[in-house]
Design a protein around this motif. Structure first.
Motif, PDB file in Angstrom:
ATOM      1  N   ILE A 162      42.375  40.691  53.086  1.00 49.95           N
ATOM      2  CA  ILE A 162      41.142  41.108  53.761  1.00 49.95           C
ATOM      3  C   ILE A 162      40.553  42.326  53.050  1.00 49.95           C
ATOM      4  CG2 ILE A 162      40.202  42.087  55.901  1.00 49.95           C
ATOM      5  CD1 ILE A 162      42.343  40.411  57.404  1.00 49.95           C
ATOM      6  N   LEU A 163      41.408  43.277  52.704  1.00 49.78           N
ATOM      7  CA  LEU A 163      40.945  44.490  52.037  1.00 49.78           C
ATOM      8  C   LEU A 163      40.556  44.228  50.585  1.00 49.78           C
ATOM      9  CD1 LEU A 163      43.507  47.061  53.463  1.00 49.78           C
ATOM     10  CD2 LEU A 163      41.073  46.911  54.000  1.00 49.78           C
ATOM     11  N   THR A 164      41.214  43.275  49.960  1.00 52.22           N
ATOM     12  CA  THR A 164      40.911  42.907  48.575  1.00 52.22           C
ATOM     13  C   THR A 164      40.677  41.404  48.538  1.00 52.22           C
ATOM     14  OG1 THR A 164      42.380  44.664  47.821  1.00 52.22           O
ATOM     15  CG2 THR A 164      41.713  43.049  46.189  1.00 52.22           C
ATOM     16  N   VAL A 165      39.437  41.004  48.688  1.00 52.48           N
ATOM     17  CA  VAL A 165      39.089  39.580  48.751  1.00 52.48           C
ATOM     18  C   VAL A 165      39.324  38.948  47.389  1.00 52.48           C
ATOM     19  CG1 VAL A 165      37.233  37.935  49.188  1.00 52.48           C
ATOM     20  CG2 VAL A 165      37.405  40.001  50.572  1.00 52.48           C
ATOM     21  N   THR A 166      40.061  37.850  47.390  1.00 52.41           N
ATOM     22  CA  THR A 166      40.363  37.159  46.131  1.00 52.41           C
ATOM     23  C   THR A 166      39.684  35.797  46.039  1.00 52.41           C
ATOM     24  OG1 THR A 166      42.393  36.286  47.110  1.00 52.41           O
ATOM     25  CG2 THR A 166      42.579  38.325  45.817  1.00 52.41           C
ATOM     26  N   ASP A 167      39.207  35.266  47.162  1.00 52.57           N
ATOM     27  CA  ASP A 167      38.520  33.972  47.143  1.00 52.57           C
ATOM     28  C   ASP A 167      37.103  34.177  46.612  1.00 52.57           C
ATOM     29  OD1 ASP A 167      38.054  31.129  47.850  1.00 52.57           O
ATOM     30  OD2 ASP A 167      36.676  32.022  49.321  1.00 52.57           O
ATOM     31  N   PRO A 168      36.756  33.534  45.483  1.00 53.99           N
ATOM     32  CA  PRO A 168      35.441  33.789  44.873  1.00 53.99           C
ATOM     33  C   PRO A 168      34.255  33.398  45.762  1.00 53.99           C
ATOM     34  CG  PRO A 168      36.714  32.181  43.576  1.00 53.99           C
ATOM     35  CD  PRO A 168      37.575  32.625  44.699  1.00 53.99           C
ATOM     36  N   GLU A 169      34.375  32.331  46.524  1.00 53.87           N
ATOM     37  CA  GLU A 169      33.254  31.924  47.384  1.00 53.87           C
ATOM     38  C   GLU A 169      33.068  32.884  48.550  1.00 53.87           C
ATOM     39  OE1 GLU A 169      30.771  29.711  46.708  1.00 53.87           O
ATOM     40  OE2 GLU A 169      31.845  29.828  44.815  1.00 53.87           O
ATOM     41  N   THR A 170      34.166  33.353  49.130  1.00 48.29           N
ATOM     42  CA  THR A 170      34.071  34.363  50.191  1.00 48.29           C
ATOM     43  C   THR A 170      33.442  35.626  49.634  1.00 48.29           C
ATOM     44  OG1 THR A 170      35.976  33.474  51.392  1.00 48.29           O
ATOM     45  CG2 THR A 170      35.400  35.776  51.819  1.00 48.29           C
ATOM     46  N   GLU A 171      33.918  36.039  48.466  1.00 51.20           N
ATOM     47  CA  GLU A 171      33.381  37.244  47.841  1.00 51.20           C
ATOM     48  C   GLU A 171      31.883  37.096  47.554  1.00 51.20           C
ATOM     49  OE1 GLU A 171      34.493  40.322  44.241  1.00 51.20           O
ATOM     50  OE2 GLU A 171      35.070  38.226  44.012  1.00 51.20           O
ATOM     51  N   ARG A 172      31.483  35.944  47.094  1.00 48.21           N
ATOM     52  CA  ARG A 172      30.067  35.703  46.774  1.00 48.21           C
ATOM     53  C   ARG A 172      29.193  35.772  48.031  1.00 48.21           C
ATOM     54  NH1 ARG A 172      27.345  30.762  43.708  1.00 48.21           N
ATOM     55  NH2 ARG A 172      25.726  31.957  42.679  1.00 48.21           N
ATOM     56  N   LEU A 173      29.673  35.185  49.128  1.00 46.25           N
ATOM     57  CA  LEU A 173      28.907  35.233  50.381  1.00 46.25           C
ATOM     58  C   LEU A 173      28.833  36.655  50.925  1.00 46.25           C
ATOM     59  CD1 LEU A 173      30.125  31.942  52.092  1.00 46.25           C
ATOM     60  CD2 LEU A 173      27.797  32.451  51.320  1.00 46.25           C
ATOM     61  N   VAL A 174      29.927  37.398  50.833  1.00 45.78           N
ATOM     62  CA  VAL A 174      29.929  38.794  51.309  1.00 45.78           C
ATOM     63  C   VAL A 174      28.990  39.644  50.454  1.00 45.78           C
ATOM     64  CG1 VAL A 174      31.329  40.875  51.642  1.00 45.78           C
ATOM     65  CG2 VAL A 174      32.204  38.648  52.386  1.00 45.78           C
ATOM     66  N   LYS A 175      29.018  39.456  49.142  1.00 49.64           N
ATOM     67  CA  LYS A 175      28.108  40.216  48.273  1.00 49.64           C
ATOM     68  C   LYS A 175      26.651  39.883  48.589  1.00 49.64           C
ATOM     69  CE  LYS A 175      31.009  41.064  44.212  1.00 49.64           C
ATOM     70  NZ  LYS A 175      31.042  42.490  44.343  1.00 49.64           N
ATOM     71  N   ALA A 176      26.367  38.610  48.829  1.00 45.16           N
ATOM     72  CA  ALA A 176      24.999  38.211  49.174  1.00 45.16           C
ATOM     73  C   ALA A 176      24.586  38.833  50.508  1.00 45.16           C
ATOM     74  CB  ALA A 176      24.890  36.689  49.227  1.00 45.16           C
ATOM     75  N   ALA A 177      25.500  38.831  51.482  1.00 47.26           N
ATOM     76  CA  ALA A 177      25.205  39.433  52.789  1.00 47.26           C
ATOM     77  C   ALA A 177      25.005  40.942  52.661  1.00 47.26           C
ATOM     78  CB  ALA A 177      26.326  39.116  53.776  1.00 47.26           C
TER      79      ALA A 177
END
Length: 193
Positions: free
Chosen positions: A120-135
């Motif tokens: 949770i603190l260090t997101v490793t899933d690229p799609e989750t990371e991409r959605l969080v960055k977009a948000a």
């Protein structure tokens, strides 16, 4: 006497870290408020991806990752975007500082909880990371639009740059959000009726 974990006491201090420090704000924003908004937006983007574009994002996991996306700033503070991203060396160094802060936060938890919070603190899933960055970028754009609506021209250039960055993501869920939900942020309360 055993001293307990400081993890959640640190998290509660997110409300003391102000964002947009280099800009005049009509409505100050802190990291805790921002994290909540990013979680709501990230969840929405995941739902839009799944329901409109046939995706399979775990909306709950995306929302949780967004809630914690700036947790390291409890220890590092919020570095203004023009400084953080202006120079590749600064960006790389800041990423290293964030990683150390995330690790320090993780080790504030009792050992049995660390495996749960590590991803949770260090997101490793690229799609989750991409959605969080977009948000995260969408949250910044909403802030710019709201400041402009309040007559604060200080955010004019930031709004243009942030909108362009959102469009560069080329994510259909972001485009859908911008077309469907974003216009309402420019309206007054009476106009929202």
């Amino acid at each position: 006497m055993r001293i307990g974990s400081h993890f959640f006491a640190y998290l509660s201090r997110m409300r003391f870290i102000q964002r947009w420090a280099l800009m005049r704000n009509t409505a100050p924003e802190n990291v805790q408020e921002h994290s909540h908004q990013v979680a709501v937006l990230a969840h929405a983007l995941a739902v839009i991806r799944n329901e409109k574009f046939g995706g399979h994002a775990d909306a709950g996991a995306v929302a949780v990752a967004a809630l914690y996306h700036d947790a390291s700033e409890i220890l590092t503070g919020d570095m203004p975007t023009p400084i953080k991203y202006d120079n590749p060396a600064i960006r790389k160094a800041y990423k290293a500082v964030e990683a150390v802060a995330e690790e320090k936060l993780l080790h504030m938890l009792p050992e049995e909880f660390q495996p749960v919070y590590a991803p949770i603190l260090t997101v490793t899933d690229p799609e989750t990371e991409r959605l969080v960055k977009a948000a995260d970028k969408l949250s910044a754009y909403i802030k710019c639009v709201e400041e402009l609506k309040a007559g604060n021209s200080e955010f004019r250039d930031a709004a243009v740059q942030t909108r362009a960055a959102l469009e560069e993501y080329e994510l259909p869920e972001v485009t859908y959000f911008l077309e469907t939900f974003m216009p309402s942020f420019s309206l007054t309360l009476d106009q929202l009726k």
